[in-house]
Design a protein around this motif. Sequence first.
Motif, short mmCIF file in Angstrom:
data_model
loop_
_atom_site.label_atom_id
_atom_site.label_comp_id
_atom_site.label_asym_id
_atom_site.label_seq_id
_atom_site.Cartn_x
_atom_site.Cartn_y
_atom_site.Cartn_z
N GLU A 63 5.61 -6.58 12.51
CA GLU A 63 6.53 -5.87 11.61
C GLU A 63 7.69 -5.28 12.38
O GLU A 63 8.85 -5.33 11.94
N THR A 65 8.91 -9.97 2.38
CA THR A 65 7.72 -9.15 2.19
C THR A 65 7.51 -8.21 3.37
O THR A 65 7.20 -7.02 3.20
N TYR A 66 7.69 -8.73 4.60
CA TYR A 66 7.54 -7.91 5.80
C TYR A 66 8.56 -6.77 5.81
O TYR A 66 8.25 -5.64 6.15
N HIS A 107 10.10 -5.43 3.23
CA HIS A 107 9.76 -4.46 2.18
C HIS A 107 8.60 -3.57 2.64
O HIS A 107 8.63 -2.35 2.46
N ARG A 108 7.58 -4.18 3.25
CA ARG A 108 6.43 -3.41 3.72
C ARG A 108 6.83 -2.43 4.81
O ARG A 108 6.37 -1.29 4.85
N LYS A 112 8.57 0.56 3.38
CA LYS A 112 7.60 1.43 2.73
C LYS A 112 6.85 2.27 3.77
O LYS A 112 6.66 3.48 3.61
N LYS A 113 6.42 1.63 4.86
CA LYS A 113 5.72 2.37 5.92
C LYS A 113 6.62 3.42 6.56
O LYS A 113 6.19 4.54 6.84
N ASP A 118 -3.36 1.98 3.68
CA ASP A 118 -2.11 2.05 2.92
C ASP A 118 -2.36 1.92 1.43
O ASP A 118 -1.74 2.63 0.62
#
Length: 600
Positions: free
Chosen positions: A179, A209-210, A212-213, A216-217, A411
């Motif tokens: 990530e 997707t990575y 976006h993730r 979020k993190k 998560d």
Amino acid sequence: MEDVTDLAGGSVGGESGADRRTGGDRELVERARQGDTEAFGELIGKHRSRARGWAERMTGDPHMADDIVQDALIRAFLHMGSLADTSRFLPWLHRIVRNQANMRLRRGGPHRREKPFASFGTGDGGDRVDWGDLDSVLRHLARTAADEAANDRDPAESLLRKETYETIHALLHCLSEKERGIFQAYFFRQLSPEQIADLYRMTTGSIYTYIHRSRKKLRQEHIRVSLGLSPVRKGGDGLVRHNVLALPEWPAHRSTKTTFMDGIARLLDAIGDRRETAELMGVSLFAFRMKISDRSTFADGIYMFDWKEAFTATMREFGYRAAVLCGQLADSPAPLLGAVERFPVVLPVEESVLPFIRKHLDRGKPLLYFDTSTARPYVHEWSVLYGYDDDRRIVYLTDPAFPEGKTMSYDDVIDNPIRFLAAVEGDPHDRDGTAGTREREADRRRRADRTVRLAVRFAKQGCEYVPMTNYLRYTSGLAAYDRWIGHLRGRHTEPNRYGLGQLAMVYADARRQAADYLRGAPFEGEAMRLTLLASEAYEQAAEALGKLSGAMPFVRTSERLEPDARERCAVHVEQARAFEAAAVGYLEKAIESMGEGITG
């Protein structure tokens, strides 16, 4: 006196505005100043939309407004102690939002709203910066922040920049290696998702997707760092732990379709208190409950009760204390709103959830957990959480659709829009046999007496729990059968096929548990005879609902019911109602035969 205009155009800063709007906040503000996070959550719930309106009017950008409000609320939480006049909370919050908005708007350049790190430049000299290397960029930003802070004419702006730069290491190190690499390529090296996909031999969709993730993190890590919460670090400090409890085997004959009570039964079983499920279902009254939505045959009526009170009261009835952690996630649509609308608003940070989980599991006690990601055909149900692993960042829990259980990431637990975790504390008063046989029998008699009286009252008067949200209405008790039949026979109502299957399955099982419980009730004489007749009537109600469940099995489907099928279903429900009405009549006569009896 500063005057602040709310979203409706009224004044909240003048005397009349303060009396009207901030007067009701004073107690919450005072509690929040003492560190009460639930009180602060209530304040957020009341005023978040107003604060967002301020921010959007100042910036003209709804996305920027969301970020401004998030930062403003974090700063408000950190500095609640500085608010001397509790009646001035709204003007004080407005000032924080305004300052945050001004700081954002003063940032110039072509990337004013989302400035990539490559646009910062290398300054007037000093060490060379390798803009393709993450650590080199971070060192440069942290180093130049102090210099800019000393020369900046706007202390507030320089402080914000300095705080951001100094925490960026902590923020980015929350990402996994992959990530972090993708995030570095996208934000620092300014590569397109297509270029990054070629670099990592992945699809472009996976790269999105990575990204976006990672966003979020980072947002969660920003909240954690801003609140001064330290994450559990991996490696070398002795804090990496795991603990997976061995749950006793749970045979099918001990389970119940009311997963709230099924979970409670398993919690008690895990600590050596093996009670019959029918006893738990009866004493908690879930064997006698029924609630149907006024809108259609949705299954949400099954969940419409006070979760916290139900768990606490059941534990208390069997001699335990209860520990409950509950909340609804800020800015996240909560399913089953009518049941969780009274929960405090909470932030998605690990430290508000994981210590509670570790604490009870390390004591050898699993937890009841509300899972909004259960497997088909379920949408959400209660599960038993029985293990955690800090290294893999997963928890272990049961799932109604998976006998072998499953795992869930930290998560996913933290991002659950409904937070409900409950555990058993203490030991039962008489589990070790210290109470005499006569005492235990008297206790069982008291419980049975109380149960049949409350079962009759529920059937006649319905459930006391009513959602505050206006459009959510439910009918309970015997009248729920009439509502159910009305949905099936009504000309203007389209029955929900999926919900119908779940209602039939759950309530058929509940009536079987009611019959089993009443068969073991410790009454005597005429009261016992009448209670056994009630048990037989509940058994027949269960059979009628069982036929409905067989005709309309619980599966994920959106198929429409044809008129003939609707009528057949209505007949089954009608039969069940007649049998249950007879059962309630027998219980009423049993109560009369006992006289006033013991009702405590």
